[in-house]
Enzyme design. Sequence first.
Site, PDB file in Angstrom:
ATOM      1  N   ASP A   1       0.873  -1.167   0.000  1.00 16.57           N
ATOM      2  CA  ASP A   1       0.000   0.000   0.000  1.00 16.57           C
ATOM      3  C   ASP A   1       0.920   1.231   0.000  1.00 16.57           C
ATOM      4  OD1 ASP A   1      -2.062   1.776   0.033  1.00 16.57           O
ATOM      5  OD2 ASP A   1      -3.142   0.844   1.694  1.00 16.57           O
TER       6      ASP A   1
HETATM    7  C1  BGC Z   1      -4.982   3.302   0.085  1.00 15.52           C
HETATM    8  C2  BGC Z   1      -4.993   2.371  -1.118  1.00 15.52           C
HETATM    9  C3  BGC Z   1      -4.788   3.173  -2.373  1.00 15.52           C
HETATM   10  C4  BGC Z   1      -3.472   3.907  -2.265  1.00 15.52           C
HETATM   11  C5  BGC Z   1      -3.123   4.733  -3.491  1.00 15.52           C
HETATM   12  C6  BGC Z   1      -3.780   4.231   0.096  1.00 15.52           C
HETATM   13  O1  BGC Z   1      -3.991   5.256   1.019  1.00 15.52           O
HETATM   14  O2  BGC Z   1      -5.014   2.551   1.269  1.00 15.52           O
HETATM   15  O3  BGC Z   1      -6.201   1.681  -1.166  1.00 15.52           O
HETATM   16  O4  BGC Z   1      -4.809   2.326  -3.472  1.00 15.52           O
HETATM   17  O5  BGC Z   1      -3.541   4.793  -1.162  1.00 15.52           O
HETATM   18  O6  BGC Z   1      -3.980   5.819  -3.591  1.00 15.52           O
END
Ligand code: BGC
Length: 736
Positions: free
Chosen positions: A220
């Site tokens: 993530d």
């Molecule tokens: C989220 C993800 C997301 C990523 C990119 C993170 O804060 O947990 O689900 O894909 O950011 O935006």
Amino acid sequence: MNGNKHEKTELLTGKDFWNTASFDGVKSIRFSDGPSGLRAQEGKGDHLGLNGSAPATCFPAHSALAQSWNRQLCFEVGFAIGNEAKRANVDILLAPDLNIKRSPLCGRNFEYFSEDAYLNGFTGASFARGVQSAGVCACLKHYAANNKERGRMVCDSVVDERTLREIYLTAFEIAVKEANPAAVMTAYNKLNGTYCSENNLLLNDILRGEWGFDGITVSDWGGTSNRAKSCKAGLDIEMPACKLSYAEVVAALKEGTLDESAIEACTQRIKKIANSERAAQDICVRENLVKKCAEECAVLLKNDGTLPLKNSNIVIVGEYAAKPLIQGGGSSKVNPKAAKNLKDILPYKFAYGYKGGKAKRGLEKKALKLCKTADTVIYCMGAVGDFEGADRKDLRMPENQVRLLEKIVKLNKRVVVVLFGGCAVDTSWDKDINALLYAGLSGQDCAAAIADILQGKVNPSGKLAETFPQDLNDLPSTQNFNGNPYYTLYREGMRVGYLSGVKAKYAFGFGLSYTQFRYSDLKADESGASFTIENIGNVYGGEVAQLYIEYPEAANAPAPFLKGFEKVFLNAGESKRVEIKFDNYSFRSYDAKNKKWVRVAGEYKIYIGAASDDFKLNASITLDGVNGVPAPETQNLKPAEYKLNRNKKGRVIVDLNTPLCEVKNAKGTFGRLFAKAALHFVKNKPTVYGSMEYLPLRTMAQFGKMKLKTIEGLILIFNGSYFKGLAKFFKKGKRG
Ligand code: BGC
């Protein structure tokens, strides 16, 4: 780095916010969110939906889509979003989101399909297959046990292995096996003491070893703790561009804690996905897909016959009739191409009644005056708290909206409530209303769909994908949701949602229709169950038939699990024989002691129902055992120790992993002021505040904002070593 012997590390971390590097014959990969539509950012990148993104179609959030219980629709939505992604040259779409709604308090529940692993897994698998049919890679997220937002980057989810396997991993397993996704994203949190991004059990043993996953794993955004450890555990790409990785990897190679072969394995896997050609299939997406979805997602929770609306004197009240809630906030936020509203579609007089969270007497007065002229009032309400980064404290609806409803009800008119939101809410205000339509967060065309449902042009066929409890405290997970930010004990084990046996206000699987269905003639054997559904009402309608299985007592399993479902559409008077086959998930239990799946010998009761608390038919079959009997979940859960380093005076000694809120107690005055000011500055922006509160300092380098030496300089300053810190802060150097 070119010319350096560790040049391959270039591939292990992002080049910028959304892309990986193109290097040594390996093509660059472009990522984009997300679950309810494409969030492609050309300008400044961010992971909280703060900066702009290109206009895209806003589809229903996963929470709403699941309420359709329609696999084909989930496939089509995945395909349509995949198509937009393909056109935007996106290689990997960061969706579907497969976490279980462990508690309705989680702020990000709107992004998740369900509280149930089976529904979650199969709707998610259909969505992922859809995305990949458009020639774009799907990325299942957030693997695993990421069930709350507060402290998400430091929190340890402590889960016994049986619960983990049967509840939290099953959806991922189903989606991996059914959809063969090209990517899986690790969750921010720790699982049983180890960051998911460094979790060998999750990545190498289970995902690749047991399920046969052959794609890539990606962190993530900002969700790694140490690049060398994560590489060793099988994390292929770390996102976004992190300025710590190189130093960590080189140090580990030198110390011998990381082997070149681990880097090579990641590189090969990245190469395979990055260089693969993915053709889009020629599939025709139905016209008006977003509206069609919204029609099937809406759940009619209450109706005394007031709906569909008859010709009468109708008015419409509430801010959300002018501005429907179509999506939640955070990284899934789409810049919608167009969004219509209910007040412009319906030919009724309108008044706001309320705006925002505070009662406004002038608006209330106007609305009540308008209501007095009517015999039916459509009142639109909207829940709060559907965003990434923070959780809810309770399930209450905003007080100003409830107060106004009470005043409208006192006027003795027929009242229809249209409820927007992405999560179960307290509906104790609904006793004196005539009808309640739960619209969810169902995308840019939801207003047209709701209007058609209210007017009877469309018959609602959605069913809840989560329990609306009578009282939040009845759910066992509530007691174990929000204690210490550094760990959560999943003490309720498998008793999540309807599996807890909780008395629901509106049960999992429940939803009314403008027609009625009769179930009859159940036959069940080892291969599956078949039964007849007949539409005994006067209008065409859709019904979601649900198959639940109650295990023999020796399985120590909770109340009947959902193990199959089928949505059927029938004309008035029409009937259909429905067949649901059993599958690999029907009769299994996990024996954590012997680390295997077992099938307990004995009688399995098969229920066919219209909801988890409304079984219409039952039968039973007796099966032989395979591999013995599982032990119940262990109650003896212990968090790994989390200790902040403190000096003798109790001041926190700051390091790279110290969360920002703890810097408020640092030794150096500057550190304390810095943390207080940073958090104060964002205190009115819950998504940002929630994301920053427990943000480890290392993420400033992970999001590419600062070099390692700059952060190290800051840390020295936070710890009161001003001169050394400043020297480091301003020291020149090529690499972090
Ligand atoms: C989220 C993800 C997301 C990523 C990119 C993170 O804060 O947990 O689900 O894909 O950011 O935006």
